[in-house]
Design an enzyme around this catalytic site. Sequence first.
Site, PDB file in Angstrom:
ATOM      1  N   ASP A   1     131.450  67.767  50.729  1.00 39.02           N
ATOM      2  CA  ASP A   1     131.101  69.059  51.311  1.00 39.02           C
ATOM      3  C   ASP A   1     131.275  68.889  52.826  1.00 39.02           C
ATOM      4  O   ASP A   1     131.860  67.888  53.281  1.00 39.02           O
ATOM      5  CB  ASP A   1     129.686  69.523  50.884  1.00 39.02           C
ATOM      6  CG  ASP A   1     128.561  68.684  51.497  1.00 39.02           C
ATOM      7  OD1 ASP A   1     128.846  67.671  52.179  1.00 39.02           O
ATOM      8  OD2 ASP A   1     127.385  69.040  51.286  1.00 39.02           O
TER       9      ASP A   1
ATOM     10  N   CYS B   1     128.464  63.764  50.164  1.00 40.21           N
ATOM     11  CA  CYS B   1     127.796  64.868  50.869  1.00 40.21           C
ATOM     12  C   CYS B   1     126.900  64.224  51.925  1.00 40.21           C
ATOM     13  O   CYS B   1     127.136  63.074  52.318  1.00 40.21           O
ATOM     14  CB  CYS B   1     127.057  65.798  49.909  1.00 40.21           C
ATOM     15  SG  CYS B   1     125.737  65.058  48.928  1.00 40.21           S
TER      16      CYS B   1
ATOM     17  N   THR C   1     123.668  63.283  51.776  1.00 41.22           N
ATOM     18  CA  THR C   1     122.889  62.179  51.193  1.00 41.22           C
ATOM     19  C   THR C   1     123.521  61.579  49.943  1.00 41.22           C
ATOM     20  O   THR C   1     123.133  60.492  49.519  1.00 41.22           O
ATOM     21  CB  THR C   1     121.501  62.694  50.766  1.00 41.22           C
ATOM     22  OG1 THR C   1     121.704  63.748  49.799  1.00 41.22           O
ATOM     23  CG2 THR C   1     120.709  63.220  51.950  1.00 41.22           C
TER      24      THR C   1
ATOM     25  N   HIS D   1     126.713  47.696  34.826  1.00 42.13           N
ATOM     26  CA  HIS D   1     125.691  48.017  33.830  1.00 42.13           C
ATOM     27  C   HIS D   1     125.729  49.465  33.352  1.00 42.13           C
ATOM     28  O   HIS D   1     125.331  49.747  32.227  1.00 42.13           O
ATOM     29  CB  HIS D   1     124.290  47.732  34.402  1.00 42.13           C
ATOM     30  CG  HIS D   1     123.993  46.271  34.512  1.00 42.13           C
ATOM     31  ND1 HIS D   1     122.729  45.787  34.785  1.00 42.13           N
ATOM     32  CD2 HIS D   1     124.793  45.177  34.384  1.00 42.13           C
ATOM     33  CE1 HIS D   1     122.766  44.456  34.821  1.00 42.13           C
ATOM     34  NE2 HIS D   1     124.004  44.065  34.592  1.00 42.13           N
TER      35      HIS D   1
ATOM     36  N   HIS E   1     124.782  46.613  27.364  1.00 40.63           N
ATOM     37  CA  HIS E   1     124.809  47.782  28.249  1.00 40.63           C
ATOM     38  C   HIS E   1     125.529  48.970  27.607  1.00 40.63           C
ATOM     39  O   HIS E   1     125.220  50.120  27.911  1.00 40.63           O
ATOM     40  CB  HIS E   1     125.462  47.424  29.581  1.00 40.63           C
ATOM     41  CG  HIS E   1     124.766  46.304  30.286  1.00 40.63           C
ATOM     42  ND1 HIS E   1     123.474  46.431  30.749  1.00 40.63           N
ATOM     43  CD2 HIS E   1     125.162  45.039  30.557  1.00 40.63           C
ATOM     44  CE1 HIS E   1     123.100  45.286  31.302  1.00 40.63           C
ATOM     45  NE2 HIS E   1     124.101  44.427  31.183  1.00 40.63           N
TER      46      HIS E   1
END
Length: 142
Positions: free
Chosen positions: A8, A65, A67, A98, A133
């Site tokens: 963004d 973005c 964060t 994992h 996993h």
Amino acid sequence: MKYFIATDHAGFAIKEKVKQMLHDLGHEVEDLGPDSAERVDYPDFAHKLARAVLAEEGSFGVLICGTGIGMSLAANKHEGIRAALCHDAYTAQMARAHNDANVLCFGERVVGLGVAESILKAWNETSFEGGRHANRVAKIEI
Ligand code: RB5
């Protein structure tokens, strides 16, 4: 490997450098926008990228973005997308080893260029371990 990338406005400044890093690691990169730093809504780009990754088997996505949180929340709404918010090389390594993550998310306001590069390298060098996993990853979808 084919990578899609989208941001963004809060992830736009780092996009060209991240694209170059992916090219340097030997990957093909398709930029899904935006084309300028004008304010946009991150879910629009997260959904666009998630659909592109799902349409091209074996491809990966990178979403940036401010964060990385909003991008990961939106991308994870798509069945088959495992978007991992990574803050460092260790979380990137574990996201692949994992969680078999197929979309890497991080925040331009959180990590600098050096950390972003170490995240990409760790992601690039790590394969899904499978085994115990695989069963857990299969249980993620409801
Ligand atoms: C934009 O200001 C910011 O909210 C966005 O880039 C992101 O961090 C959301 O999770």
